[in-house]
Design a protein around this motif. Structure first.
Motif, PDB file in Angstrom:
ATOM      1  N   ASP A 177       0.761  -1.111   0.126  1.00 40.40           N
ATOM      2  CA  ASP A 177      -0.050  -0.037   0.073  1.00 40.40           C
ATOM      3  C   ASP A 177       0.965   1.185   0.062  1.00 40.40           C
ATOM      4  O   ASP A 177       0.257   2.395  -0.183  1.00 40.40           O
ATOM      5  N   GLU A 178       2.006   1.348   0.127  1.00 43.37           N
ATOM      6  CA  GLU A 178       3.105   2.321   0.304  1.00 43.37           C
ATOM      7  C   GLU A 178       4.233   2.393  -0.835  1.00 43.37           C
ATOM      8  O   GLU A 178       4.154   1.562  -1.750  1.00 43.37           O
ATOM      9  N   GLY A 179       4.747   3.533  -1.103  1.00 40.84           N
ATOM     10  CA  GLY A 179       5.625   3.695  -2.212  1.00 40.84           C
ATOM     11  C   GLY A 179       5.092   4.188  -3.235  1.00 40.84           C
ATOM     12  O   GLY A 179       4.007   5.169  -3.074  1.00 40.84           O
ATOM     13  N   THR A 180       5.424   4.053  -4.415  1.00 45.74           N
ATOM     14  CA  THR A 180       5.075   4.626  -5.663  1.00 45.74           C
ATOM     15  C   THR A 180       4.496   3.581  -6.663  1.00 45.74           C
ATOM     16  O   THR A 180       4.884   2.155  -6.371  1.00 45.74           O
ATOM     17  N   PRO A 181       4.016   3.894  -7.696  1.00 44.15           N
ATOM     18  CA  PRO A 181       3.609   2.703  -8.710  1.00 44.15           C
ATOM     19  C   PRO A 181       4.661   1.997  -9.247  1.00 44.15           C
ATOM     20  O   PRO A 181       4.485   1.023  -9.703  1.00 44.15           O
ATOM     21  N   VAL A 182       5.970   2.575  -9.383  1.00 46.94           N
ATOM     22  CA  VAL A 182       7.028   1.601  -9.941  1.00 46.94           C
ATOM     23  C   VAL A 182       7.820   1.052  -8.543  1.00 46.94           C
ATOM     24  O   VAL A 182       8.720   0.567  -8.683  1.00 46.94           O
ATOM     25  N   SER A 183       7.452   1.347  -7.393  1.00 48.57           N
ATOM     26  CA  SER A 183       8.198   0.719  -6.325  1.00 48.57           C
ATOM     27  C   SER A 183       7.393   0.602  -4.993  1.00 48.57           C
ATOM     28  O   SER A 183       7.434   1.626  -4.122  1.00 48.57           O
ATOM     29  N   ARG A 184       6.341  -0.180  -5.133  1.00 44.91           N
ATOM     30  CA  ARG A 184       5.249  -0.471  -4.197  1.00 44.91           C
ATOM     31  C   ARG A 184       5.896  -1.319  -3.193  1.00 44.91           C
ATOM     32  O   ARG A 184       6.668  -2.129  -3.133  1.00 44.91           O
ATOM     33  N   LEU A 185       5.482  -0.791  -1.841  1.00 40.15           N
ATOM     34  CA  LEU A 185       6.192  -1.255  -0.414  1.00 40.15           C
ATOM     35  C   LEU A 185       4.941  -1.513   0.523  1.00 40.15           C
ATOM     36  O   LEU A 185       3.974  -1.193   0.462  1.00 40.15           O
ATOM     37  N   THR A 186       5.549  -2.552   1.296  1.00 37.03           N
ATOM     38  CA  THR A 186       4.409  -2.899   2.669  1.00 37.03           C
ATOM     39  C   THR A 186       5.039  -1.508   3.801  1.00 37.03           C
ATOM     40  O   THR A 186       5.719  -0.821   3.393  1.00 37.03           O
ATOM     41  N   ARG A 187       4.125  -1.574   4.689  1.00 37.60           N
ATOM     42  CA  ARG A 187       4.480  -0.732   5.640  1.00 37.60           C
ATOM     43  C   ARG A 187       5.839  -1.259   6.355  1.00 37.60           C
ATOM     44  O   ARG A 187       6.273  -2.467   6.311  1.00 37.60           O
ATOM     45  N   LEU A 188       6.408  -0.256   6.963  1.00 36.09           N
ATOM     46  CA  LEU A 188       7.742  -0.511   7.582  1.00 36.09           C
ATOM     47  C   LEU A 188       7.355  -1.107   8.766  1.00 36.09           C
ATOM     48  O   LEU A 188       6.673  -0.708   9.835  1.00 36.09           O
ATOM     49  N   ALA A 189       8.161  -2.155   9.122  1.00 36.73           N
ATOM     50  CA  ALA A 189       8.021  -3.053  10.492  1.00 36.73           C
ATOM     51  C   ALA A 189       9.466  -2.936  11.149  1.00 36.73           C
ATOM     52  O   ALA A 189      10.377  -2.934  10.621  1.00 36.73           O
TER      53      ALA A 189
END
Length: 135
Positions: free
Chosen positions: A30-42
């Motif tokens: 759900d995080e990041g950008t369309p070219v670098s999608r990320l999970t939330r930081l744990a």
């Protein structure tokens, strides 16, 4: 734009009966950008690198501290008391969370998992400790 494909990760956990089990979780990107999608930081609590030689096999044991295990090289088989197994290879990950239930005395006929290296290539893994897996 297409919706992000979530990661599916395996958790090795201690069930209500004290036995280790596998279950799969989906991690949302759900995080990041369309070219670098990320999970939330744990949050994490440190990391350790490990190398195990050909022939490595453990007896049944519990995970001391919850941690992500990332296979960098080789193939690792995790076996449970019920006879089920899963194999993890390079680039695969699982959350090792089959800790000994509070107040229990370890019984190698009930608790934990075993692990072994498949093949002749040394097993290289990275452990990342965390009590907050992100799922």
């Amino acid at each position: 734009m297409t919706a992000p494909t979530p990661f599916t990760v395996t958790e090795l956990f201690t069930d209500h009966d004290g036995r280790a089990r596998f279950r799969d979780h989906t991690l949302s990107l759900d995080e990041g950008t369309p070219v670098s999608r990320l999970t939330r930081l744990a949050a994490s609590g440190g990391c350790q690198w490990r190398e195990s030689p050909a022939g490595f096999a453990s007896s049944f044991h519990c995970t001391g501290e919850p941690q992500w295990l990332i296979v960098l090289q080789g193939q690792m088989e995790i076996g449970l008391q019920d006879g089920s197994t899963r194999v993890f290879g390079p680039g695969q990950v699982f959350y090792s969370n089959d800790t000994l239930p509070e107040g229990a005395v370890f019984d190698d006929r009930v608790h934990g998992h075993r692990s072994r290296l498949l093949g002749e290539q040394p097993l290289r893994t990275l452990f990342v400790r965390t009590r907050e897996p992100g799922f």
